[in-house]
Design a protein around this motif. Structure first.
Motif, PDB file in Angstrom:
ATOM      1  N   UNK A  49       0.836  -1.206   0.000  1.00  0.00           N
ATOM      2  CA  UNK A  49       0.000   0.000   0.000  1.00  0.00           C
ATOM      3  C   UNK A  49       0.871   1.257   0.000  1.00  0.00           C
ATOM      4  N   UNK A  50       0.241   2.371  -0.364  1.00  0.00           N
ATOM      5  CA  UNK A  50       0.957   3.658  -0.334  1.00  0.00           C
ATOM      6  C   UNK A  50       1.414   3.968   1.078  1.00  0.00           C
ATOM      7  N   UNK A  51       0.594   3.626   2.065  1.00  0.00           N
ATOM      8  CA  UNK A  51       0.960   3.863   3.469  1.00  0.00           C
ATOM      9  C   UNK A  51       2.193   3.033   3.835  1.00  0.00           C
ATOM     10  N   UNK A  52       2.262   1.808   3.361  1.00  0.00           N
ATOM     11  CA  UNK A  52       3.406   0.937   3.632  1.00  0.00           C
ATOM     12  C   UNK A  52       4.678   1.449   2.968  1.00  0.00           C
ATOM     13  N   UNK A  53       4.563   1.913   1.723  1.00  0.00           N
ATOM     14  CA  UNK A  53       5.723   2.473   1.019  1.00  0.00           C
ATOM     15  C   UNK A  53       6.220   3.734   1.717  1.00  0.00           C
ATOM     16  N   UNK A  54       5.285   4.579   2.147  1.00  0.00           N
ATOM     17  CA  UNK A  54       5.650   5.802   2.864  1.00  0.00           C
ATOM     18  C   UNK A  54       6.412   5.459   4.134  1.00  0.00           C
ATOM     19  N   UNK A  55       5.910   4.494   4.875  1.00  0.00           N
ATOM     20  CA  UNK A  55       6.552   4.096   6.113  1.00  0.00           C
ATOM     21  C   UNK A  55       7.960   3.560   5.854  1.00  0.00           C
ATOM     22  N   UNK A  56       8.121   2.712   4.862  1.00  0.00           N
ATOM     23  CA  UNK A  56       9.449   2.167   4.565  1.00  0.00           C
ATOM     24  C   UNK A  56      10.451   3.257   4.208  1.00  0.00           C
ATOM     25  N   UNK A  57      10.022   4.257   3.402  1.00  0.00           N
ATOM     26  CA  UNK A  57      10.916   5.372   3.056  1.00  0.00           C
ATOM     27  C   UNK A  57      11.297   6.165   4.302  1.00  0.00           C
ATOM     28  N   UNK A  58      10.312   6.443   5.161  1.00  0.00           N
ATOM     29  CA  UNK A  58      10.607   7.197   6.375  1.00  0.00           C
ATOM     30  C   UNK A  58      11.519   6.425   7.310  1.00  0.00           C
ATOM     31  N   UNK A  59      11.276   5.141   7.474  1.00  0.00           N
ATOM     32  CA  UNK A  59      12.099   4.328   8.372  1.00  0.00           C
ATOM     33  C   UNK A  59      13.540   4.313   7.889  1.00  0.00           C
ATOM     34  N   UNK A  60      13.746   4.178   6.583  1.00  0.00           N
ATOM     35  CA  UNK A  60      15.121   4.191   6.059  1.00  0.00           C
ATOM     36  C   UNK A  60      15.795   5.507   6.403  1.00  0.00           C
ATOM     37  N   UNK A  61      15.077   6.608   6.245  1.00  0.00           N
ATOM     38  CA  UNK A  61      15.630   7.913   6.586  1.00  0.00           C
ATOM     39  C   UNK A  61      15.863   8.076   8.080  1.00  0.00           C
ATOM     40  N   UNK A  62      14.955   7.525   8.871  1.00  0.00           N
ATOM     41  CA  UNK A  62      15.089   7.609  10.329  1.00  0.00           C
ATOM     42  C   UNK A  62      16.365   6.906  10.767  1.00  0.00           C
TER      43      UNK A  62
ATOM     44  N   UNK B 166      15.073  16.664   4.005  1.00  0.00           N
ATOM     45  CA  UNK B 166      15.227  15.339   4.598  1.00  0.00           C
ATOM     46  C   UNK B 166      14.232  15.041   5.704  1.00  0.00           C
ATOM     47  N   UNK B 167      13.311  15.954   5.994  1.00  0.00           N
ATOM     48  CA  UNK B 167      12.304  15.738   7.025  1.00  0.00           C
ATOM     49  C   UNK B 167      12.792  16.172   8.396  1.00  0.00           C
ATOM     50  N   UNK B 168      11.897  16.114   9.359  1.00  0.00           N
ATOM     51  CA  UNK B 168      12.199  16.523  10.730  1.00  0.00           C
ATOM     52  C   UNK B 168      11.986  15.327  11.643  1.00  0.00           C
TER      53      UNK B 168
ATOM     54  N   UNK C  92      10.112   9.821  16.081  1.00  0.00           N
ATOM     55  CA  UNK C  92       8.984  10.233  15.250  1.00  0.00           C
ATOM     56  C   UNK C  92       9.533  11.094  14.118  1.00  0.00           C
ATOM     57  N   UNK C  93       9.199  10.743  12.883  1.00  0.00           N
ATOM     58  CA  UNK C  93       9.744  11.458  11.730  1.00  0.00           C
ATOM     59  C   UNK C  93       8.641  11.859  10.774  1.00  0.00           C
ATOM     60  N   UNK C  94       8.818  13.036  10.154  1.00  0.00           N
ATOM     61  CA  UNK C  94       7.821  13.541   9.225  1.00  0.00           C
ATOM     62  C   UNK C  94       8.481  14.220   8.039  1.00  0.00           C
ATOM     63  N   UNK C  95       7.670  14.440   7.014  1.00  0.00           N
ATOM     64  CA  UNK C  95       8.086  15.244   5.869  1.00  0.00           C
ATOM     65  C   UNK C  95       7.306  16.553   5.859  1.00  0.00           C
ATOM     66  N   UNK C  96       6.111  16.598   6.383  1.00  0.00           N
ATOM     67  CA  UNK C  96       5.317  17.818   6.457  1.00  0.00           C
ATOM     68  C   UNK C  96       4.023  17.541   7.169  1.00  0.00           C
ATOM     69  N   UNK C  97       3.836  18.137   8.333  1.00  0.00           N
ATOM     70  CA  UNK C  97       2.658  17.819   9.118  1.00  0.00           C
ATOM     71  C   UNK C  97       2.575  18.693  10.359  1.00  0.00           C
ATOM     72  N   UNK C  98       1.570  18.440  11.181  1.00  0.00           N
ATOM     73  CA  UNK C  98       1.408  19.077  12.491  1.00  0.00           C
ATOM     74  C   UNK C  98       1.118  17.958  13.479  1.00  0.00           C
ATOM     75  N   UNK C  99       1.973  17.850  14.521  1.00  0.00           N
ATOM     76  CA  UNK C  99       1.839  16.748  15.450  1.00  0.00           C
ATOM     77  C   UNK C  99       2.396  17.115  16.815  1.00  0.00           C
ATOM     78  N   UNK C 100       2.080  16.280  17.814  1.00  0.00           N
ATOM     79  CA  UNK C 100       2.597  16.488  19.165  1.00  0.00           C
ATOM     80  C   UNK C 100       3.409  15.268  19.584  1.00  0.00           C
TER      81      UNK C 100
END
Length: 174
Positions: free
Chosen positions: A2-15, A95-97, A106-114
């Motif tokens: 899924x797109x959600x799974x691909x997104x997670x894998x990309x973020x995890x690699x960056x994390x 590269x995200x925050x 916790x890693x993001x590319x663009x969002x609002x979170x706590x």
């Protein structure tokens, strides 16, 4: 996948790459490209950083800004106590925050979170966008969507009740 799974894998690699580098060779400064603004009538502060990154700091929070790529701008924060409300516009931080706590990354590319740290646990809640969350030194992780939160431990994603969200946001002056 899924797109959600691909997104997670990309973020995890960056994390993993970012956290390894941060732990071995990070540059830290008290400002890291951010300016502090006090919130009138409270002990809270707002950090306004490069490219639209905004961090609202709960009174008594213990954290440090990190400049992983040494360009003079914060691209991570180490949070040890209390809560931060973060807003990172898409594409704003190269590269995200990343927020690193004793129990979570916790890693993001663009969002609002706590991110909230207290009594041996970390909680993450997403207001807008998506956030990848994992335990340090673990391959297991989840991706949170708006309205979802997780108390890091079992990494079970849940829709948080309005009362819990309101209480956390009130602590952050929202």
């Amino acid at each position: 996948m899924s797109a959600r799974g691909r997104y997670f894998r990309r973020l995890v690699a960056g994390i993993f790459a970012g956290v390894f580098w941060m732990d071995t060779a990070f540059a830290q400064s008290s400002e890291a490209g951010c300016r502090f603004e006090p919130v009138a009538g409270t002990a809270r502060q707002i950090l306004r950083c490069q490219e639209g990154l905004t961090i609202i700091v709960e009174d008594g929070a213990r954290f440090s800004l990190v400049d992983r790529d040494r360009n003079g701008n914060a691209d991570a924060v180490r949070l040890r106590r209390k809560a931060l409300l973060l807003e990172a516009p898409a594409g704003g931080v190269q590269g995200g925050f990343v927020v690193v706590t004793p129990q979570a990354i916790a890693a993001v590319r663009g969002t609002r979170w706590t991110v909230d740290v207290g009594q041996g646990k970390t909680s993450v809640f997403v207001l807008r966008g998506r956030v990848a969350v994992q335990r340090p030194a673990s391959n297991a992780g989840v991706v949170l969507a708006p309205g979802e939160g997780v108390d890091v431990g079992k990494l079970t994603v849940k829709r948080w009740p309005a009362k819990r969200v309101s209480a956390l946001m009130a602590r952050l002056g929202q």
